[in-house]
Design a protein around this motif. Structure first.
Motif, PDB file in Angstrom:
ATOM      1  N   HIS A  21       0.749  -1.309   0.068  1.00 61.69           N
ATOM      2  CA  HIS A  21      -0.105   0.055   0.083  1.00 61.69           C
ATOM      3  C   HIS A  21       0.743   1.161   0.095  1.00 61.69           C
ATOM      4  CE1 HIS A  21      -3.088   3.115   0.979  1.00 61.69           C
ATOM      5  NE2 HIS A  21      -3.835   1.970   1.069  1.00 61.69           N
ATOM      6  N   ASP A  26      -2.158   6.587  -2.535  1.00 58.58           N
ATOM      7  CA  ASP A  26      -3.424   6.977  -2.685  1.00 58.58           C
ATOM      8  C   ASP A  26      -4.064   5.865  -3.513  1.00 58.58           C
ATOM      9  OD1 ASP A  26      -3.202   8.627  -0.556  1.00 58.58           O
ATOM     10  OD2 ASP A  26      -3.278  10.383  -1.972  1.00 58.58           O
ATOM     11  N   ASP A  27      -3.530   5.291  -4.840  1.00 57.11           N
ATOM     12  CA  ASP A  27      -4.560   4.354  -5.460  1.00 57.11           C
ATOM     13  C   ASP A  27      -4.750   2.941  -5.161  1.00 57.11           C
ATOM     14  OD1 ASP A  27      -5.102   6.091  -7.546  1.00 57.11           O
ATOM     15  OD2 ASP A  27      -2.873   5.931  -8.660  1.00 57.11           O
ATOM     16  N   ARG A  29      -6.274   0.088  -2.234  1.00 59.52           N
ATOM     17  CA  ARG A  29      -7.396   0.009  -1.313  1.00 59.52           C
ATOM     18  C   ARG A  29      -7.295  -1.509  -0.905  1.00 59.52           C
ATOM     19  NH1 ARG A  29      -7.634   4.431  -1.877  1.00 59.52           N
ATOM     20  NH2 ARG A  29      -9.555   5.820  -2.246  1.00 59.52           N
ATOM     21  N   ILE A  31      -8.632  -4.884   0.452  1.00 61.13           N
ATOM     22  CA  ILE A  31     -10.182  -5.713   0.358  1.00 61.13           C
ATOM     23  C   ILE A  31     -10.118  -6.984   1.166  1.00 61.13           C
ATOM     24  CG2 ILE A  31      -9.470  -6.818  -1.705  1.00 61.13           C
ATOM     25  CD1 ILE A  31     -12.472  -6.404  -2.507  1.00 61.13           C
ATOM     26  N   LEU A  37     -16.885  -2.289  -0.365  1.00 61.59           N
ATOM     27  CA  LEU A  37     -16.022  -1.760  -1.318  1.00 61.59           C
ATOM     28  C   LEU A  37     -16.518  -2.078  -2.617  1.00 61.59           C
ATOM     29  CD1 LEU A  37     -13.428  -0.312  -2.193  1.00 61.59           C
ATOM     30  CD2 LEU A  37     -12.214  -2.513  -1.851  1.00 61.59           C
ATOM     31  N   GLN A  46     -15.435   5.021  -6.010  1.00 60.36           N
ATOM     32  CA  GLN A  46     -13.827   4.529  -5.764  1.00 60.36           C
ATOM     33  C   GLN A  46     -13.374   3.858  -6.806  1.00 60.36           C
ATOM     34  OE1 GLN A  46     -12.406   3.274  -1.837  1.00 60.36           O
ATOM     35  NE2 GLN A  46     -14.481   3.618  -0.870  1.00 60.36           N
ATOM     36  N   PRO A  48      -9.611   2.821  -7.198  1.00 62.61           N
ATOM     37  CA  PRO A  48      -8.205   2.567  -6.980  1.00 62.61           C
ATOM     38  C   PRO A  48      -7.657   1.916  -8.251  1.00 62.61           C
ATOM     39  CG  PRO A  48      -9.493   0.991  -5.907  1.00 62.61           C
ATOM     40  CD  PRO A  48     -10.632   1.903  -6.303  1.00 62.61           C
ATOM     41  N   LEU A  51      -6.130  -3.236  -5.769  1.00 64.26           N
ATOM     42  CA  LEU A  51      -6.655  -3.738  -4.604  1.00 64.26           C
ATOM     43  C   LEU A  51      -5.862  -4.799  -3.887  1.00 64.26           C
ATOM     44  CD1 LEU A  51     -10.228  -4.653  -5.743  1.00 64.26           C
ATOM     45  CD2 LEU A  51      -9.347  -2.559  -4.764  1.00 64.26           C
ATOM     46  N   PRO A 163      -4.100   7.082   6.608  1.00 64.11           N
ATOM     47  CA  PRO A 163      -3.913   6.650   5.106  1.00 64.11           C
ATOM     48  C   PRO A 163      -2.855   5.416   5.242  1.00 64.11           C
ATOM     49  CG  PRO A 163      -3.931   9.050   5.186  1.00 64.11           C
ATOM     50  CD  PRO A 163      -4.036   8.416   6.781  1.00 64.11           C
TER      51      PRO A 163
END
Length: 286
Positions: A21, A26-27, A29, A31, A37, A46, A48, A51, A163
Motif C-alpha cells: 500500500h 492513494d491509488d 485499497r 479488500i 467496497l 472509488q 483505485p 486492490l 492513510p
C-alpha cells in the motif's frame, strides 16, 4: 456501471500488505469481505488502481482470550458472531446484534474489521464497539497501536485509521457475571438499515445499575453514546419514572440530521420508544 480496471495483489502478511500500500499510495485499497467496497467500485465511487487482498493473512484471523480482553481478528466474519463460543460467552452483545446485520449472504462475507473501519453510522457493529468500551488495533508504518472506541469514530465515514493503515483486531473487555446486555433496532424490514438502533451493557448489583453504556446508531454522522441518559440510570433501580427520565434525556444526547427518509423529530421519537422497550427488558434482567 462497471469498476475501472485495476491490478490485484494477494498479501500473505500484514507487513507485506502495508508495504504494498505504501508503494502504491492513494491509488490502493485493502479488500477483505468486499461488501461495501465492491459496490463502491461498481458505481465508481472509488476507483483505485490496486486492490490488496488481505483475506489470506493468518494474523488477522481467530478469536482468543488475552488476559482481561477478548481479541477478535479483523477478518472474523459477521456470521461467526453467531457461532463462535468465545463471542457468545465473553462478548454476548455482539452475538445479540449479529442477526440484525443485513442478510445471511452478506453476513457470510462481511468482516468485523471492515465494518468498524468503514464506520457506517447506520451499521450495528461500530456502535457496539462504543457500548462495549472496545479498543481497535491499528497497524501502520510506525507499528501497531490501540485506540479506544470513544476516540475512534471521528466523523461521517472518518475514523482514527490513517492513510495506508489497517485495522487488525478488536479487543473487547471480557463479559462478567454481574453484567447484562440488550440490543434492538427498528427497521421497516428485517435486513434493511435501521431507522434507529441501540446496544447497551450494564453492570448490576442487587437490582441496581452500577454503570451503563448505551450506544445508538442511525441517529447521526457517527455512532453515539447517550451519556446524559447513562448518567440518569447509573446508581439506581430501573422503574417507570427512571425510564421516562432517561427517554427525556435523549433530547440532549442525540441530534439526528435532516433526512428525506425520516425527519429528525421522528427519528428521535423512535429512539425514545426503543430505549423504553430496552430498559424495560434490562430492568427485568437486572
Amino acid at each position: 456501471m462497471k469498476a475501472r480496471a485495476f491490478s490485484y495483489f494477494r498479501a500473505g502478511t500484514i507487513e507485506e500488505a502495508l508495504d504494498t500500500h505504501a508503494r502504491a499510495g492513494d491509488d490502493a485499497r485493502f479488500i477483505a469481505g468486499g461488501q461495501s467496497l465492491v459496490p463502491a467500485l461498481a458505481l465508481r465511487l472509488q476507483a483505485p488502481r490496486l486492490l490488496i487482498d488481505i483475506n489470506h493473512i493468518d494474523d488477522l484471523r481467530g478469536v482468543r482470550c488475552e488476559g482481561e480482553w477478548l481479541r477478535i481478528g479483523a477478518l472474523t466474519r459477521h456470521c461467526e458472531m453467531l457461532t463462535e463460543p468465545l463471542i457468545t460467552e465473553f462478548a454476548p452483545l455482539l452475538r445479540a446484534a449479529a442477526p440484525f446485520v443485513a442478510h445471511p449472504a452478506i453476513r457470510n462475507r462481511g468482516t468485523l474489521g471492515g465494518s468498524v473501519a468503514l464506520a457506517d453510522p447506520a451499521s450495528e457493529f461500530p456502535a457496539m464497539m462504543l457500548a462495549l468500551d472496545a479498543e481497535i488495533e491499528i497497524a501502520g508504518a510506525s507499528g501497531r497501536r490501540r485506540v479506544r472506541a470513544d476516540d475512534f469514530f471521528v466523523d461521517l465515514f472518518e475514523t482514527a485509521v490513517g492513510p495506508g493503515e489497517l485495522v487488525t483486531a478488536i479487543f473487547v473487555p471480557l463479559f462478567r457475571s454481574n453484567q447484562r446486555v440488550c440490543f434492538d433496532e427498528l427497521a421497516r424490514r428485517r435486513g434493511d438499515y435501521a431507522l434507529v438502533g441501540c446496544g447497551m451493557l450494564a453492570t448490576c448489583k442487587d437490582g441496581v445499575i452500577e454503570a451503563i453504556r448505551m450506544a445508538f446508531f442511525s441517529v447521526g454522522n457517527v455512532p453515539t453514546r447517550a451519556r446524559t441518559a447513562e448518567a440518569v440510570l447509573s446508581g439506581v433501580r430501573i422503574d417507570a419514572e427512571r425510564i421516562a427520565t432517561a427517554q427525556a434525556a435523549l433530547d440532549g444526547d442525540l441530534a439526528p440530521p435532516e433526512s428525506d427518509e425520516v425527519p429528525p423529530a421522528m427519528r428521535l421519537h423512535l429512539a425514545r420508544v426503543l430505549l423504553g422497550r430496552m430498559l424495560g427488558r434490562l430492568g427485568e434482567a437486572a
